[in-house]
Design a protein around this motif. Sequence first.
Motif, PDB file in Angstrom:
ATOM      1  N   LEU A   1       1.184  -1.005  -0.640  1.00 24.00           N
ATOM      2  CA  LEU A   1       0.059  -0.043   0.388  1.00 24.00           C
ATOM      3  C   LEU A   1       1.171   1.436   0.230  1.00 24.00           C
ATOM      4  CD1 LEU A   1      -2.224  -1.614   2.885  1.00 24.00           C
ATOM      5  CD2 LEU A   1      -2.847  -1.095   0.372  1.00 24.00           C
TER       6      LEU A   1
ATOM      7  N   GLU B   1       1.970   4.149  -2.692  1.00 23.40           N
ATOM      8  CA  GLU B   1       0.830   5.626  -1.809  1.00 23.40           C
ATOM      9  C   GLU B   1       2.713   6.869  -2.161  1.00 23.40           C
ATOM     10  OE1 GLU B   1      -0.606   7.031   0.800  1.00 23.40           O
ATOM     11  OE2 GLU B   1      -1.529   4.571   1.751  1.00 23.40           O
TER      12      GLU B   1
ATOM     13  N   ASN C   1      -9.539  -3.570  -0.049  1.00 24.89           N
ATOM     14  CA  ASN C   1      -9.121  -2.098  -0.365  1.00 24.89           C
ATOM     15  C   ASN C   1      -7.045  -2.479  -1.473  1.00 24.89           C
ATOM     16  OD1 ASN C   1      -6.446  -1.205   1.567  1.00 24.89           O
ATOM     17  ND2 ASN C   1      -8.346  -2.546   2.741  1.00 24.89           N
TER      18      ASN C   1
ATOM     19  N   VAL D   1      -5.862   0.623  -3.602  1.00 22.38           N
ATOM     20  CA  VAL D   1      -4.821   1.175  -3.602  1.00 22.38           C
ATOM     21  C   VAL D   1      -3.752   1.181  -4.072  1.00 22.38           C
ATOM     22  CG1 VAL D   1      -3.676   2.782  -0.941  1.00 22.38           C
ATOM     23  CG2 VAL D   1      -5.520   1.379  -0.962  1.00 22.38           C
TER      24      VAL D   1
ATOM     25  N   TYR E   1     -12.212   2.165   6.093  1.00 22.17           N
ATOM     26  CA  TYR E   1     -11.604   1.115   4.780  1.00 22.17           C
ATOM     27  C   TYR E   1     -12.254   1.373   3.245  1.00 22.17           C
ATOM     28  CZ  TYR E   1      -7.567  -1.860   7.098  1.00 22.17           C
ATOM     29  OH  TYR E   1      -6.734  -2.296   8.738  1.00 22.17           O
TER      30      TYR E   1
ATOM     31  N   TYR F   1     -10.521   4.205   2.190  1.00 24.29           N
ATOM     32  CA  TYR F   1      -8.911   4.133   1.369  1.00 24.29           C
ATOM     33  C   TYR F   1      -9.414   3.579  -0.009  1.00 24.29           C
ATOM     34  CZ  TYR F   1      -3.678   2.348   2.518  1.00 24.29           C
ATOM     35  OH  TYR F   1      -2.941   2.163   2.148  1.00 24.29           O
TER      36      TYR F   1
ATOM     37  N   ASP G   1      -4.097  12.774   9.944  1.00 23.39           N
ATOM     38  CA  ASP G   1      -4.268  11.086   9.912  1.00 23.39           C
ATOM     39  C   ASP G   1      -3.101  10.742  10.031  1.00 23.39           C
ATOM     40  OD1 ASP G   1      -3.868   8.934   8.039  1.00 23.39           O
ATOM     41  OD2 ASP G   1      -4.051  10.452   6.025  1.00 23.39           O
TER      42      ASP G   1
ATOM     43  N   CYS H   1      -0.867   8.451   9.147  1.00 25.95           N
ATOM     44  CA  CYS H   1      -0.362   7.361   7.681  1.00 25.95           C
ATOM     45  C   CYS H   1       0.139   9.083   7.156  1.00 25.95           C
ATOM     46  CB  CYS H   1      -1.255   7.434   7.460  1.00 25.95           C
ATOM     47  SG  CYS H   1      -1.586   5.247   7.929  1.00 25.95           S
TER      48      CYS H   1
ATOM     49  N   ARG I   1      -1.236  11.131   5.099  1.00 27.49           N
ATOM     50  CA  ARG I   1      -1.702  10.711   3.108  1.00 27.49           C
ATOM     51  C   ARG I   1      -1.473  12.058   2.494  1.00 27.49           C
ATOM     52  NH1 ARG I   1      -4.732   6.536   5.883  1.00 27.49           N
ATOM     53  NH2 ARG I   1      -3.443   4.542   5.129  1.00 27.49           N
TER      54      ARG I   1
ATOM     55  N   HIS J   1      -5.042  12.220   0.028  1.00 25.29           N
ATOM     56  CA  HIS J   1      -6.645  13.256   0.614  1.00 25.29           C
ATOM     57  C   HIS J   1      -5.832  14.575   0.692  1.00 25.29           C
ATOM     58  CE1 HIS J   1      -7.384   9.184   1.705  1.00 25.29           C
ATOM     59  NE2 HIS J   1      -7.105   8.436   2.342  1.00 25.29           N
TER      60      HIS J   1
END
Length: 642
Positions: free
Chosen positions: A147, A151, A202, A206, A255, A258, A343, A345, A347, A350
């Motif tokens: 993932l 990303e 997901n 992703v 999810y 995501y 967040d 993570c 990201r 987003h």
Amino acid sequence: MTIHPGWNWTADDIEMAMRHGAYSGLKYICRWKDRLADTLNDPDYASFWSDLRVYEQKASTENLPELSFSLYRQFRETGERQAYELAYFERRGRLAALGLLAAASPSAERLQLLEDLIWSVCNEPTWCLSAHVPEGKEAGAREHIDLFAAETAQTLAEMIILLNDVLDQRVVRRVRAETESRIFTPLYQEQRIYGWENAEHNWSAVCSGGCGIAALLLLEDEHLRAKAVQQTIHSMNAFLKGYGMDGGCAEGVGYWVYGFGFYTYFAEMLRIFSAGTLDMLSDPQTRAIAAFPGNIHLSGGVFVNFSDSRERETIPPGLLSLLAERQQIQVHLEHRIPLLAEDPCRRWAHALRNILWTNPAVYKRGNEAQMPAVPVYLENLSWGIARGVLAAGEQKEMTAAFAVKGGHNEEPHNHNDLGHFILHGGGENILCDPGSGEYTQAYFAPGRESIFQIGSQGHSVPVIEGAGQQSGQQAEAKVLHIKRSFPEGIEAAFDLTSAYPDAPTLARYTRHLSWNCPPGASEAELFLEDYYQWQQPSDPCKEEHLTEKPPVVEHFMSRIYPVVQEAWVQWEGRKAVVTMHYDADLWDAQVEEVETVDHDHLPLTFYRTALSLQQTANEEGNSRNYTVKETWCRLKFSVHPK
């Protein structure tokens, strides 16, 4: 012509469509800087930009956390992944923050910090999380794609296109080279097989979406780029197979954000790069999927959170705004731009699109319209959700809601929770779902049912003859009926016998729930009836063991410590009260305190109310009377304002 992603179409079709759109697509991305700059002095975005400057300050004064071998090895040796991931996501947070700041307001110092960050990310031995590198495959981790490798590829690709005119070209060339060797060569040229390519959850969206966006932006060979898009669409079709026509996400709303988020991000990029010809959001199924958060939103930003989801999930406003405009869905949530720090993570995808796409008018229209009162039945998931409005005095109103799930016990991010339900009042899940626990090696390993958030011991379902629900697809909730009841209620009945194969004398177990919340009423009601049918023990030697535990213990989960009185139990929330009435002649009530940690390793306390069936001695003095063939548990729950 609009081409649906489920149709069979060739790389030549894709290549032709993108020949007319790729150049304008790249120019479109360069214009993102104007939109970012426009929000710098907008009060609605002030907190967002202020949060990014905190990351910039850290980048200028603190060393970048190292992804050391000492951190990397922890997952395989101890099962812990938090320390590695904290360092990893701090690096991604600084990268995203500096990239956005440099795009909105470039300066020499800011660009130098960003270039150093990009260079450092390019030096990482793998873009994957340590927990996602297969054991014994460390030597090939650089070309492994999970993932976060996908990303990272998308982030860097969008960043160098967006900032191509101000970044040092040596950094730009380095990103292109690293993305080529880590992503494009193994995935598109060598055609290595990755397990997520056909996954019906997901990961397929992703991983393929992140890599696919990078391919659209960076691949210069038109034919290879078209093949990459074709390969991405294949994985996106697999992702869509994980959804039924009800649009429900078995993994939960987190999810959904995501998986369907990255589906949408790729779909919109492909639409732009094909001059509107290739529109994956034109597939009818995607409209039902887009409606999922609205279908499970209870009130006040609180969602049904079956499986590994939080009750309060941040739904990216950019994503919701785009879907509201493209799929004609209503948004009944507060308009707010979330901080990057919210967040875990960090990201880029987003955060960037929250700035580019968020439309306050979408939120205004949704909040001016009433939430639909008609109960929702997600047939493929076997989830039932009903909302109602209670009169709360002084012309105030309060939402009460109920949700129940069927399904089976081998769903993605599965919890053993068949027949489990949620009671909601005043913006709070009072009888609740435990949500997601901390992700460790044990969380996804055999025996995971012993973890509180996963096993049936953490849900509002019974323990039968000492046995909880079993994992596996064979443990299923057979739907006897789920139907709307007058005027705004819902009834659901499941046969859950197959979930309890380890209960030795259980012949049949069914759960029936009936919810009603009439318009303008002062109280909502839920009637629960559990029916147990018994058979003689097949092994007489086990009878002595069976007498050690009550034949049935009904469990009810809450984060609120209840008041227990004879014949009733009460949970008092911030704005609403739930009261459960039971037969004290048949059942004993006790409260157990359960200490655990949540997904972010923060301490969390649940209170499990246990109703134990009283055991009556037969003529021989045995505490379990096996001549009794049936047992009923009939309970009434009421939800009313404080």
